[in-house]
Each structure stands twice: as structure tokens, then as C-alpha cells.
Write an enzyme that holds these catalytic residues in place. Structure first.
Site, PDB file in Angstrom:
ATOM      1  N   SER A 212      38.201  40.157  33.516  1.00 40.81           N
ATOM      2  CA  SER A 212      37.669  38.938  34.113  1.00 40.81           C
ATOM      3  C   SER A 212      38.345  37.723  33.475  1.00 40.81           C
ATOM      4  CB  SER A 212      36.147  38.921  33.980  1.00 40.81           C
ATOM      5  OG  SER A 212      35.573  37.914  34.769  1.00 40.81           O
ATOM      6  N   GLU A 325      33.339  43.992  43.423  1.00 41.18           N
ATOM      7  CA  GLU A 325      33.469  42.856  42.512  1.00 41.18           C
ATOM      8  C   GLU A 325      32.428  41.766  42.758  1.00 41.18           C
ATOM      9  OE1 GLU A 325      35.450  42.070  39.964  1.00 41.18           O
ATOM     10  OE2 GLU A 325      36.728  43.847  39.925  1.00 41.18           O
ATOM     11  N   HIS A 416      31.366  44.219  39.271  1.00 44.22           N
ATOM     12  CA  HIS A 416      32.319  43.554  38.378  1.00 44.22           C
ATOM     13  C   HIS A 416      32.004  43.903  36.933  1.00 44.22           C
ATOM     14  CE1 HIS A 416      34.979  40.384  36.945  1.00 44.22           C
ATOM     15  NE2 HIS A 416      33.985  39.807  36.287  1.00 44.22           N
TER      16      HIS A 416
END
Length: 510
Positions: A212, A325, A416
């Protein structure tokens, strides 16, 4: 009696402290695991505390210490606000630690202080305003048992890590400001270069990795001349796509001036003297997002432009996405037909009719999910194609598609960061109803990552073959539900999404 004696010796052996290690700042002593196979050194300072006059400055060398530093506990996390919502992320994903500006510490897991093991340096995610090395699932022990040295780092976050300001630019000596969190990562890599051999690591085989925001940091380091020669491979989890752009310093400095105004500070000096709680206190109607900026020093240009110029640190890269995600969004998979059609027409413009034939608005939930997955993978394919024009090194891509077990499995899917407990093989740190299949997935995933750190290639004995990207072939490696090569989508969908995404990137400028 014999059994009791053996057990006693085992317990005594496990309690024996590790031999102190010499660093360039002083001696440090770690904590061995119960079987003495791995020693972890927590909270080693890699830079001076960025407090007082060092707030909003490039990191300075750590202060030497006398005696032996007992590296037993994680340091405090860097300053950040408490998480407002966990969503799919249980507490093991979130920072639960005390916070402080004095936070520039790293941790090392190693199987011994001799030898030359490859090094894995982890940069945590959290939108550049959350996260910590003390997060439970970032336990480096399982990876270290694969024959690598694991390093995890804290770095400055939010306004402390990314404030830009004309006065900061003027005083810097490099005519730049912001990116202090990324400069921290460079300082950590310099610490590794100078010290990791004493922990059994090879300073000439370092892989940087992040997820990320950590993946964005990896891309910035790939593009940064300040990181040249400090690493030799890269892993970017949930973060490789076309169209990412960093704002220029002259624009972002205006945010710094506005921040000073809303904080009612008359100067940079007053901001530096301001207590942490006042700096972090929210101001109604004033929202700031802090992150990497084209500062002219760490980033001379946008990451994409530096790659287009062939000036990047050209190292083999592993990158990919989780299947779901965006599942933390309450509307994920729940759009109405009307909402999905409006989205499609905004996204695709005059190609919307063709897009809606492939992803019908009559089934908005599945169409939203499948198109989102395909867009991420096609965007990464386009990124790899653009990269290939000025790179000699390989890229390996993946899609992680295994939903984590638990009561919200169907709601959030492969959300995610859901690959992280498997990648670290830290299932025991995350409170979910794991099954034997999860342990098998974690063993395979950790092996792929460790192999990549060792050789620049994730493949190894007993693992399904993972080919590097062929930019003319729209396939990726599926990890999770299966471990096999799979198409990104059918050829027609790939062609359409390539056209849509390329045009969208052109609209925002290259």
C-alpha cells in the site's frame, strides 16, 4: 527424571541471551526464540530522534550509546491518529502501540550473526499516516527461518513525515522539503549497508518491500537517486499501476502555508515549537493529505517520468494486487444498475456501451467486482509495458484471491492487505479461524517471497512455476485459492481496458 532434566536444559537454553552485536553506534543484544534458531533485535535506533529543532529535517545519525542496548521491546510508533474504523482489518492489522516523535527505530530477525544472508527490508503501509513495525502480523520470524535477514522500519508519518513549506525548502541545503518519511527509509537502508553484516546479512543483497503506502515508498525509492546502490530488488504489494503522479513542490508548499495558517502559527519556528497534540488536533473544514512530493532531491521528477527517462534504480521487481482491494467501501459489489451505468459512462466515455456489454449493468454487483479486478491487473500490465522500454530487469506479477476466514469473509473477500499474514506466515498473530489449508498457503507464499529475496526469482523446488511478465501476454500468477498462471481477463476485455486506462492517463497528463 531424564525427561525433566532435558526439559530444564531446554528452558535454560532458551533463556540464554544472544551474544551482543557491534553496530557503528554501539553494542546491541537481542532475544532468541525458544529453539534459539532465530534472534530478534527490537528497537535499534537508526537515526537521531527527530524532535525539537530536528522536526522536519532530514534524519541525522543515531546518537552513540555506552554499554549494551537491550533490544527486547518494540519502540513507540511514529505519531499518528487513532484508527477511526477497522472495517475488514482486525486489531492485529492496526497499530496498538504508544506513539512518539522519537520513533526512528528498526527491528532485525536473523538466524545468526555469521554468514551472508540476503536481506528483506519491510516498509509498512497505512496511507502515510498510520502504521508501525509493532503491528502483530509483521512478525519476521517465519521469513527469517527461510534463510534471510528481516528488517522492519518505522518512518515519520502524516504532517511529521511529509510537511512542505517555503521556509523548510529555503533552510534545507537541497532546496527541498517534505518526503521526510522517505528520507527516513533511505537512512534505514544506509544503516543496513553499514551494519547488517554484523547480523549475518549481506549488504550487497538487499530487497526493499512494502504494501500500500509502503509500495508507493518502494516506487519512490526505485526512482530516487538518493537510494542508488542501497538495494538490489524490490517488492511492491498493492501499488503498481499507471497514472500515479506526485505533485510538484511549488504546489504542495501552499498546503504547508495553509496548515500554518489554520494552526495560527506565525512562522515555521512557531510550528516547530508547537506541542504534538496541537499539531495533530483536527481543524473543522481543513483536511490535509500528506505523502510523497516531487521535491527536486529525493524525487527530481515524478516516479513515472523518471522511469520514462530510464533514470530509475533498475532492479528486478515483484508486484501485484489483492482481488478485492476496494471491499472496505460500503458500496463495493452493491451498486444499483443505475449507479454502475453512471460509473461506466464516467470511466469509459464513448467506449461505455462496449464496456457495458462486457460488464452488464443488469448484474451490477458482479460487474463492479469483476471490472475492478480487471482494471487493477490491466493497469499493472500497462505499467510493466511502459517500464520495459527503459528496464533490463524482470517483473513478476500476482493476484492474491483467497478470502481470509472469519465472520465477514463473504463481505470483504480478499481485501486490501489480506495477503500479509500469508506472506509473513504470521497466522498465529491474527485471530481468525485458520484451517490447515491456510497454513499450506502461507508456507508456499513465504517460500516464494524468500526465494525472490535470495535470488531475484520467486521460483524454487516444490513450488508451481511463476514466470516473469511477458508484456505481450496478458497473464499473471494466481496466489491463494490456486497457485498457477491465469489470464488477466479475456483478450477483448484486456484490449478495451487498455484503451480506457491509457486514455484516462493521457487526460491527467504524463
Amino acid at each position: 527424571m531424564f525427561r525433566f532434566i532435558c526439559l530444564s536444559l531446554f528452558i535454560l537454553g532458551a533463556a540464554v541471551a544472544a551474544k551482543p552485536v557491534h553496530t557503528d553506534r554501539g553494542l546491541v543484544e537481542g532475544v532468541p526464540t525458544a529453539d534459539n534458531a532465530i534472534t530478534v533485535f527490537r528497537s535499534i535506533p537508526y537515526a537521531a530522534p527527530p524532535v525539537g529543532d530536528l522536526r522536519w529535517r532530514a534524519p541525522k545519525p543515531a546518537v552513540p550509546w555506552k554499554g549494551v542496548l537491550k533490544a527486547e521491546h518494540f519502540s513507540r510508533s511514529c505519531m499518528q491518529a487513532a484508527a477511526s474504523s477497522l472495517g475488514p482489518w482486525t486489531e492485529e492489522y492496526m497499530d496498538q502501540n504508544e506513539r512518539s516523535e522519537d520513533c526512528l527505530y528498526l527491528n532485525v530477525w536473523t538466524g545468526g550473526t555469521t554468514g551472508k544472508r540476503p536481506v528483506f527490508l519491510w516498509i509498512h503501509g497505512g496511507a502515510f499516516d498510520q502504521g508501525s513495525t509493532s503491528v502483530a502480523l509483521y512478525n519476521g520470524e517465519a521469513l527469517a527461518r527461510k534463510g534471510i535477514v528481516v528488517v522492519t522500519i518505522n518512518y515519520r508519518l502524516g504532517v511529521f513525515g511529509f510537511l512542505t513549506h517555503p521556509e523548510l525548502t529555503q533552510e534545507s541545503g537541497t532546496h527541498s522539503s517534505g518526503n521526510y518519511g522517505l528520507l527516513d527509509a533511505v537512512a534505514a537502508l544506509q544503516w543496513v549497508k553499514a551494519n547488517i553484516a554484523a547480523f549475518g546479512g549481506d549488504p550487497d543483497r538487499v530487497t526493499i518491500a512494502g504494501q500500500s503506502a509502503g509500495a508507493s515508498a518502494v516506487h519512490a525509492l526505485l526512482a530516487s537517486p538518493l537510494a542508488k546502490g542501497l538495494f538490489h530488488a524490490a517488492i511492491a504489494q498493492s501499488g503498481s499501476r499507471i497514472g500515479n503522479r506526485q505533485r510538484p513542490l511549488v504546489d504542495v508548499e501552499k498546503d504547508g502555508l495553509r496548515f500554518q495558517e489554520v494552526k495560527r502559527a506565525g512562522s515555521l519556528k512557531e510550528l516547530r515549537a508547537m506541542p504534538v497534540y496541537l499539531l495533530m488536533a483536527p481543524v473543522e473544514g481543513a483536511v490535509f493529505r500528506w505523502g510523497p512530493v516531487v521535491d527536486g532531491a529525493l524525487l527530481p521528477d515524478t516516479v513515472a517520468a523518471i522511469f520514462e527517462q530510464g533514470k530509475q534504480n533498475d532492479v528486478v521487481t515483484l508486484t501485484g494486487w489483492c482481488a478485492d482491494e476496494s471491499s472496505a467501501d460500503a458500496k463495493y459489489g452493491k451498486s444499483t444498475s443505475e449507479e454502475f451505468e453512471r460509473f461506466a459512462r464516467r470511466l469509459a466515455g464513448d467506449l461505455a456501451d462496449e464496456f457495458l456489454k462486457m460488464y452488464p449493468a443488469s448484474t451490477p454487483g458482479p460487474s463492479q467486482i469483476e471490472s475492478a479486478r480487471a482494471q487493477n491487473m490491466v493497469s499493472t500490465l500497462l505499467w510493466a509495458q511502459q517500464r520495459s522500454a527503459h528496464s533490463k530487469t524482470a517483473v513478476y506479477t500476482y493476484l492474491w484471491d483467497h478470502p481470509l476466514p472469519g465472520p465477514k469473509r463473504d463481505r470483504y473477500g480478499a481485501f486490501h492487505s489480506s495477503e500479509l499474514p500469508y506472506m509473513f506466515n504470521s497466522l498465529g498473530s491474527v485471530k481468525r479461524p485458520w484451517e490447515p489449508a491456510d497454513s499450506a498457503m502461507a508456507e508456499k507464499t513465504t517460500s516464494y517471497w524468500a526465494n525472490f529475496v535470495k535470488t531475484g526469482d520467486p521460483n524454487g523446488e516444490g513450488l508451481p512455476k511463476w514466470p516473469p511478465v511477458d508484456v505481450n501476454s496478458a497473464v499473471t500468477m494466481e496466489l491463494g485459492e490456486r497457485f498457477e498462471v491465469r489470464p488477466i481477463a479475456d483478450a477483448a476485455r484486456v484490449k478495451l481496458l487498455e484503451a480506457i486506462l491509457t486514455r484516462a492517463m493521457g487526460a491527467v497528463g504524463r
